[in-house]
Each structure stands twice: as C-alpha cells, then as structure tokens.
Write an enzyme that holds these catalytic residues in place. Sequence first.
Site, PDB file in Angstrom:
ATOM      1  N   CYS A  15      -2.786   2.069  -0.253  1.00  0.00           N
ATOM      2  CA  CYS A  15      -2.686   0.857   0.571  1.00  0.00           C
ATOM      3  C   CYS A  15      -3.997   0.066   0.522  1.00  0.00           C
ATOM      4  CB  CYS A  15      -2.338   1.280   1.992  1.00  0.00           C
ATOM      5  SG  CYS A  15      -2.844   0.166   3.290  1.00  0.00           S
ATOM      6  N   ARG A  72       3.566   5.828   2.031  1.00  0.00           N
ATOM      7  CA  ARG A  72       4.691   4.931   2.272  1.00  0.00           C
ATOM      8  C   ARG A  72       5.830   5.099   1.272  1.00  0.00           C
ATOM      9  NH1 ARG A  72       1.750  -0.498   1.659  1.00  0.00           N
ATOM     10  NH2 ARG A  72       0.806   0.777   0.025  1.00  0.00           N
TER      11      ARG A  72
END
Length: 255
Positions: free
Chosen positions: A141, A168
């Site tokens: 991220c 994720r």
Amino acid sequence: MKKLLLCLFANLSLATLLATSAAAAETAAPAKAGDQKSADATIRAVIAKKFPDMKVDEVRPSPMKDIYEVQMGGEVAYVSGDGRFLIAGDMYEIDSRTNLTETGRQKARMSALSRLDEKDMIVFKPQKVKYTITVFTDVECGYCRKLHSEIAQLNDRGVQVRYLAYPRAGPGTDDWAKMEAVWCSTDRKKAITEAKAGKAVKAAQCATPIAKQFKLGEQLGVRGTPAIFTDSGEYIGGYLAPDQMVSKLDGTAVN
C-alpha cells in the site's frame, strides 16, 4: 456483517427506517431487568438460528422502547425484543445530533483492540509513549509506505505505532505471502521496513497471526489501508502527516 445487511436491507428505504425509529422513540422507556433478560435470550437465539455465521457479543437496551442494540464484532444492529425485526443503520439523537451507533462501535473496537497481544504485532515504540495507534497495514500500500517512512517522526512526537497485518489482496496472494515472510522474520521491524521499501524479504515458513488479524480487520470495518485506530476505539481512517496525527490524537485521547 456487510453481507448480512445487504441481503436483509437491499430494498429497505431510509424513510421506512426513520419512520420506524420515530414511532418507537415516542414511547421510549427504560427496559425492566426481567424484560431485558428475556429479550437478550430471545435475540441471541434468533440470530444464532437465522444467521449462524454471526456471533452476538452483547445485547443492550437502546434509547428506543423494546429495541435493543446488538453488538456483533465491530458492527451494531438494532433488534426488537421479540426478535422479529432488525434495523440496519445509525441511530442519532436528534437534539444533540449524537451518533449513538458510532459510540457503540467505538466501545466495541476499544474492547477488541485492548485484548490483542503485542507479541503478535510489529510495534514501533518511542522512549515515552503519549499516544498509541493500532494500524492495519499492507506492505504493498502506497500510503502505508508513506506512513512507515515517517515512523521516526511519529515516535519523536510520542506516538507508538502497533502494526497488524491486512494484506488487501487476500489469502493465497503474493501480497499475503510477503506479509507472512515479514511476520516470520527474526527481526520483524527490519523486515517490514525492507518490504515497504520494495525489497524482497525471505524467511522460513511459520505459524502467523495474519489470518486472525485480517479477519479482525474485516470485523472492525476496515475499508482500506492504512486503517488507523486510536486507544479510544475511534477509526481515524487513512494516512495523516505526523503533525496532523498528533492533532487528531489530542482530540480523541482517553481521559
């Protein structure tokens, strides 16, 4: 919880919910001890039968007559005392404009986070801890990497950062494998720093808390990373610069 609510209320209008809430509020009164005990048992039984995947953590009276606030992980729903009706959505007190549902969620998050064991986290601790944030993070991220690049600045301001894993992309992905390697490393702090710099991290396979932390993130309503929670259970949301973070924490500190 999201799946449950979508299935139940895809065709239920906000106007219907508001009308139901207003009608109940007109006759609101404190629940009697016997009524509450009976409603607690009834609601738990109905949820267990109708939604076996959902775990009821707590049933407590709401400000509305015969409507109970039901805590399920980090989510809150409202159920009638007889277990026939379930209301999805936030409850507001009109005069004060207080979001009563968010208050309940916040208490649940605070409780869940306080039960975590720091040995399963990656913790960057300053010499003197003034604030603690718990961050669901992902090594892939961009804003997680930006926040991590400012760890020293956060520590200098007395902010302790506790990382939980939230890859994720989900189980079985390269992202998940990278985070497992980080958590299996002898020096996790060094490993996560290297991973967030785009470097490959290698480590022998081991048992990790990643699946458990990922599930917790879903239960607490994590919508993206970094997902930042305060000690008071407030969900700050995404990245904030160090000075903005401290300013935010100043306003949410637990007294």
